[in-house]
Design an enzyme around this catalytic site. Structure first.
Site, PDB file in Angstrom:
ATOM      1  N   ALA A  16      14.556  66.822  22.963  1.00 22.07           N
ATOM      2  CA  ALA A  16      13.472  67.142  23.932  1.00 22.07           C
ATOM      3  C   ALA A  16      13.089  68.448  23.718  1.00 22.07           C
ATOM      4  O   ALA A  16      11.547  68.834  23.894  1.00 22.07           O
ATOM      5  CB  ALA A  16      13.960  66.985  25.346  1.00 22.07           C
ATOM      6  N   GLN A  46      17.476  59.741  27.153  1.00 23.10           N
ATOM      7  CA  GLN A  46      18.908  59.803  27.696  1.00 23.10           C
ATOM      8  C   GLN A  46      18.913  59.664  29.300  1.00 23.10           C
ATOM      9  O   GLN A  46      19.779  59.026  29.757  1.00 23.10           O
ATOM     10  CB  GLN A  46      19.752  60.775  27.141  1.00 23.10           C
ATOM     11  CG  GLN A  46      19.838  60.799  25.780  1.00 23.10           C
ATOM     12  CD  GLN A  46      20.534  61.773  24.996  1.00 23.10           C
ATOM     13  OE1 GLN A  46      21.801  61.938  25.647  1.00 23.10           O
ATOM     14  NE2 GLN A  46      20.280  62.060  23.645  1.00 23.10           N
ATOM     15  N   VAL A  81      22.314  70.147   9.788  1.00 24.01           N
ATOM     16  CA  VAL A  81      22.578  71.517   9.466  1.00 24.01           C
ATOM     17  C   VAL A  81      23.936  72.062   9.175  1.00 24.01           C
ATOM     18  O   VAL A  81      24.882  71.208  10.024  1.00 24.01           O
ATOM     19  CB  VAL A  81      21.961  72.418  10.513  1.00 24.01           C
ATOM     20  CG1 VAL A  81      22.291  73.829  10.337  1.00 24.01           C
ATOM     21  CG2 VAL A  81      20.471  72.373  10.435  1.00 24.01           C
ATOM     22  N   CYS A 165      23.606  67.140  32.073  1.00 23.54           N
ATOM     23  CA  CYS A 165      23.253  66.602  33.382  1.00 23.54           C
ATOM     24  C   CYS A 165      24.615  66.397  34.210  1.00 23.54           C
ATOM     25  O   CYS A 165      25.114  65.510  34.284  1.00 23.54           O
ATOM     26  CB  CYS A 165      22.585  65.178  33.314  1.00 23.54           C
ATOM     27  SG  CYS A 165      21.900  64.582  34.768  1.00 23.54           S
ATOM     28  N   ASP A 299      20.278  72.145  25.606  1.00 19.56           N
ATOM     29  CA  ASP A 299      21.402  72.160  25.902  1.00 19.56           C
ATOM     30  C   ASP A 299      22.519  73.137  25.216  1.00 19.56           C
ATOM     31  O   ASP A 299      23.727  73.458  25.590  1.00 19.56           O
ATOM     32  CB  ASP A 299      21.784  70.830  25.542  1.00 19.56           C
ATOM     33  CG  ASP A 299      21.436  69.894  26.684  1.00 19.56           C
ATOM     34  OD1 ASP A 299      20.702  70.234  27.706  1.00 19.56           O
ATOM     35  OD2 ASP A 299      21.346  68.719  26.418  1.00 19.56           O
ATOM     36  N   LYS A 307      22.179  71.657  32.310  1.00 17.38           N
ATOM     37  CA  LYS A 307      21.651  71.107  30.999  1.00 17.38           C
ATOM     38  C   LYS A 307      20.791  69.933  31.343  1.00 17.38           C
ATOM     39  O   LYS A 307      21.524  68.777  31.169  1.00 17.38           O
ATOM     40  CB  LYS A 307      22.611  71.169  29.919  1.00 17.38           C
ATOM     41  CG  LYS A 307      23.320  72.343  29.859  1.00 17.38           C
ATOM     42  CD  LYS A 307      24.467  72.366  28.569  1.00 17.38           C
ATOM     43  CE  LYS A 307      24.972  73.737  28.552  1.00 17.38           C
ATOM     44  NZ  LYS A 307      24.020  74.925  27.630  1.00 17.38           N
ATOM     45  N   THR A 308      19.636  69.871  31.490  1.00 10.98           N
ATOM     46  CA  THR A 308      18.683  68.555  31.909  1.00 10.98           C
ATOM     47  C   THR A 308      17.363  68.706  31.171  1.00 10.98           C
ATOM     48  O   THR A 308      16.942  69.826  30.691  1.00 10.98           O
ATOM     49  CB  THR A 308      18.581  68.752  33.425  1.00 10.98           C
ATOM     50  OG1 THR A 308      17.682  69.672  33.812  1.00 10.98           O
ATOM     51  CG2 THR A 308      19.780  68.764  34.158  1.00 10.98           C
ATOM     52  N   ALA A 309      16.702  67.719  31.176  1.00 13.09           N
ATOM     53  CA  ALA A 309      15.399  67.531  30.558  1.00 13.09           C
ATOM     54  C   ALA A 309      14.563  68.401  31.427  1.00 13.09           C
ATOM     55  O   ALA A 309      13.486  68.849  31.028  1.00 13.09           O
ATOM     56  CB  ALA A 309      14.914  65.984  30.378  1.00 13.09           C
ATOM     57  N   ALA A 310      14.693  68.409  32.759  1.00 21.96           N
ATOM     58  CA  ALA A 310      13.869  69.085  33.537  1.00 21.96           C
ATOM     59  C   ALA A 310      14.049  70.677  33.176  1.00 21.96           C
ATOM     60  O   ALA A 310      12.916  71.590  33.164  1.00 21.96           O
ATOM     61  CB  ALA A 310      14.121  68.998  35.037  1.00 21.96           C
ATOM     62  N   CYS A 342      17.965  67.539  39.153  1.00 17.62           N
ATOM     63  CA  CYS A 342      18.923  66.551  38.924  1.00 17.62           C
ATOM     64  C   CYS A 342      18.490  65.496  40.017  1.00 17.62           C
ATOM     65  O   CYS A 342      19.041  65.625  40.962  1.00 17.62           O
ATOM     66  CB  CYS A 342      20.411  67.041  38.981  1.00 17.62           C
ATOM     67  SG  CYS A 342      21.539  65.743  38.639  1.00 17.62           S
TER      68      CYS A 342
END
Length: 417
Positions: A16, A46, A81, A165, A299, A307-310, A342
């Protein structure tokens, strides 16, 4: 060492954070030379895996081809990596090739450490042992919930923070509890986190205490899962309380496990991280505190928020602006306020939309008290957010309505899931 690649901006990670920044940079500067290092063939949404585990979403809709989101003109290096040398500005790939960069964006995501819990890897996917943190296991969570009968025990665990999350362990539990209630099944549901409360922000934790009580869920605070015996349906926890440190064993018919998590090994073993193993950045500008040619977000960074997509939605435009300012030798900077969200699925019809920023500031998008689960928020979680997420990857962020708001200390009366 001879470089096999050389780019002005190199982005590590096509999740993301990395994909959104790549799209934003490309839109702002179509001529900018950008490389994206990402080994995966598919991109996963996810956040919907919790809904899949509650029988409320099709898991197939959470996976799309990675190639569909690589911005035109961005060089896709499909490799992993191995190491980063910030002094020489070189990224070494696992196949031995190297990438020289002018500016580096580290968006490598989070590493799921399944093997840190003894017996877990061998136990997953059978005997009621499951986890919504894996694409192939989220559907099994729903099967396990449907198989529960009167008097049986369902354990839901949470590891040490931080994790992807922080509300996900509870979401699985509430959807299971709601299903059982509607079926008239009385099971023994228990929640086992290593910490002392339901949520890290007291404003929301007090409201969640009421949700837990309404379902009759038993909290087992101070319990850290360390071993799983799937065949015997036994889980071993390490606990620390007034009696000291010891291990206890619990039986189960269903066990939903959230595994320990960390930054990827190539970062933890390298020079970019802080003492806890996360990439060290200024929490507002997202620029590395020691290496000014490096930015990090998502993240893997050490920003002190969930640690969220938002959170990525809030960080990506800040990072893209500040990266371009640095590339173009401008002094203007944008600042990230720590916003994260969340959406806690307290039932199959309602969601508690927890939104917050740095230092626990309550930052909801709507003026209504966010501690009350609402049907409208369920629509947001199930329908609007997936649509918004796939658009975000292409650099289409849309408006942002969150702001700091004040509410009474006590939660609204009669909170129900």
């Amino acid at each position: 060492m001879t470089a096999t690649f050389q780019h002005v901006v190199t982005i590590i990670g096509g999740g993301a954070a990395g994909m959104t920044v790549a799209s934003l940079l490309r839109k702002a500067r179509p001529d900018l030379d950008i490389a994206l290092i990402e080994p995966s063939d598919h991109h996963f949404y996810q956040p919907a895996w919790t809904l899949v585990g509650g029988g409320a979403y099709d898991v197939a809709k959470t996976r799309r081809p990675m190639k569909d989101f690589i911005p035109p003109g961005v060089h896709w290096i499909q490799q992993r990596v191995a190491a980063i040398d910030p002094e020489q500005r070189v990224v070494t790939l696992e196949d031995g090739r190297t990438v020289h960069y002018g500016w580096l964006v580290v968006a490598a995501g989070i590493q799921i450490n399944w093997g840190q819990i003894e017996g877990l890897v061998e136990s997953l996917g059978a005997n009621g042992v499951t986890s919504n943190y894996r694409f192939d296991l989220a559907p099994y969570t729903w099967k396990c919930a449907q198989a529960l009968r009167n008097g049986q025990r369902a354990l839901f665990t949470q590891p040490q923070m931080p994790i992807k999350c922080a509300g996900a362990p509870q979401k699985a539990m509430y959807l299971t509890a709601d299903h059982l209630r509607k079926q008239g099944i009385q099971a023994d549901i228990r929640f086992a986190p290593p910490g002392p409360s339901m949520f890290g922000i007291p404003f929301y934790a007090k409201a969640l205490d009421e949700v837990v009580a309404d379902y009759g869920i038993t909290p087992m605070f101070g319990h850290e899962l360390i071993k799983v015996d799937g065949a015997a349906q036994k889980a071993t926890f390490r606990i620390q309380d007034a009696q000291g440190a010891r291990e206890v064993e619990e039986s189960f018919d269903m066990l939903h496990v959230v595994p320990p998590q960390s930054a990827p090994d190539f970062l933890r073993d390298g020079p970019l991280v802080d003492g806890a193993g996360w990439v060290e950045v200024d929490r507002e500008t997202l620029q590395h505190t020691r290496y000014p040619h490096i930015f990090a977000l998502g993240d893997c960074s050490n920003t002190p928020n969930s640690k969220t997509a938002a959170a990525v939605r809030g960080q990506a435009p800040i990072a893209a602006h500040n990266i371009l300012a640095a590339v173009e030798d401008r002094t203007d900077r944008m600042h990230y306020d720590g916003y994260a969200s969340c959406p806690l699925t307290t039932s199959h019809e309602r969601v508690m939309l927890a939104e917050f920023g740095y230092d626990g500031k309550i930052m909801p998008s709507f003026p209504a008290d966010p501690r009350k689960p609402r049907r409208f928020y369920w629509w947001i979680k199930q329908t609007f957010l997936p649509w918004l997420y796939w658009r975000m990857l292409t650099g289409k962020l849309g408006p942002d309505w969150h702001r700091t708001r004040s509410f009474p200390e006590a939660p609204p009366a009669a909170i129900r899931p």
